[in-house]
Design a protein around this motif. Structure first.
Motif, PDB file in Angstrom:
ATOM      1  N   SER A 126      -9.656   6.458 -45.243  1.00  0.00           N
ATOM      2  CA  SER A 126     -10.780   5.639 -45.735  1.00  0.00           C
ATOM      3  C   SER A 126     -10.617   5.345 -47.093  1.00  0.00           C
ATOM      4  CB  SER A 126     -12.229   6.107 -45.303  1.00  0.00           C
ATOM      5  OG  SER A 126     -12.031   7.608 -45.968  1.00  0.00           O
ATOM      6  N   GLU A 127     -10.076   6.031 -47.861  1.00  0.00           N
ATOM      7  CA  GLU A 127      -9.768   5.810 -49.327  1.00  0.00           C
ATOM      8  C   GLU A 127      -8.713   4.953 -49.247  1.00  0.00           C
ATOM      9  OE1 GLU A 127      -7.945   7.980 -53.269  1.00  0.00           O
ATOM     10  OE2 GLU A 127      -8.456   9.228 -51.453  1.00  0.00           O
ATOM     11  N   THR A 128      -7.903   4.747 -48.432  1.00  0.00           N
ATOM     12  CA  THR A 128      -6.804   3.819 -48.619  1.00  0.00           C
ATOM     13  C   THR A 128      -7.518   2.165 -48.312  1.00  0.00           C
ATOM     14  OG1 THR A 128      -4.862   4.848 -48.135  1.00  0.00           O
ATOM     15  CG2 THR A 128      -4.748   2.820 -47.410  1.00  0.00           C
ATOM     16  N   LEU A 129      -8.447   2.261 -47.408  1.00  0.00           N
ATOM     17  CA  LEU A 129      -8.914   0.883 -46.942  1.00  0.00           C
ATOM     18  C   LEU A 129     -10.124   0.221 -48.032  1.00  0.00           C
ATOM     19  CD1 LEU A 129      -9.138   1.472 -43.198  1.00  0.00           C
ATOM     20  CD2 LEU A 129      -7.983  -0.454 -44.279  1.00  0.00           C
ATOM     21  N   VAL A 130     -10.613   1.458 -48.690  1.00  0.00           N
ATOM     22  CA  VAL A 130     -11.594   0.967 -49.883  1.00  0.00           C
ATOM     23  C   VAL A 130     -10.689   0.592 -51.000  1.00  0.00           C
ATOM     24  CG1 VAL A 130     -13.071   2.074 -51.752  1.00  0.00           C
ATOM     25  CG2 VAL A 130     -13.708   2.508 -49.192  1.00  0.00           C
TER      26      VAL A 130
END
Length: 139
Positions: A18-22
């Motif tokens: 999720s951090e990567t996509l944000v």
């Protein structure tokens, strides 16, 4: 712009799904927001409980960065439907625990693949609805 390379870079730095996509969404917007990116890691590993896949919830956050209301009404439901039809069918659910089967090797490969797939699906939705220039149209 090579979207996969941008996402791979974050993954190689140790960012979770999720951090990567944000971070990818922020890059697409030409913005930085470290507190938001770090907060998105709360959704990793299925909210750290094995529930909803962090790539899916991270993708929802990415879409909402462009237009919260339209994302909620149109793009996020499309993303969830595609994810469920594709990966929910393949793995038996959209939960992290079912997708990764609690296996670190399985998790490493599947999570990377899911992040890239969701990121590309999100950019496709953003292009289709006019929030990003279509690849090949940028000059």
């Amino acid at each position: 712009m090579d979207y996969n390379a941008q996402m791979e870079c974050a993954l190689m730095r140790g960012c979770c799904c999720s951090e990567t996509l944000v971070r990818f969404g922020l890059m697409l917007r030409g913005e930085e927001n470290e507190p938001f990116a770090l907060a998105a890691s709360a959704l990793c590993d299925g909210i750290h409980s094995g529930y909803a896949c962090g790539a899916l919830t991270g993708g929802a956050l990415l879409l909402a960065m462009f237009d919260r209301a339209f994302a909620a009404r149109t793009m996020i439901p499309e993303l969830v439907q595609w994810f469920d039809d594709t990966y929910g069918m393949e793995y038996g659910s959209i939960n992290c625990e079912d997708i990764t089967q609690g296996d670190l090797h399985c998790k490493a490969e599947r999570c990377r693949m899911l992040v890239l797939a969701v990121g590309n699906r999100c950019t496709g939705l953003l292009e289709r609805y006019g929030y990003l220039a279509r690849k090949g149209d940028e000059q």
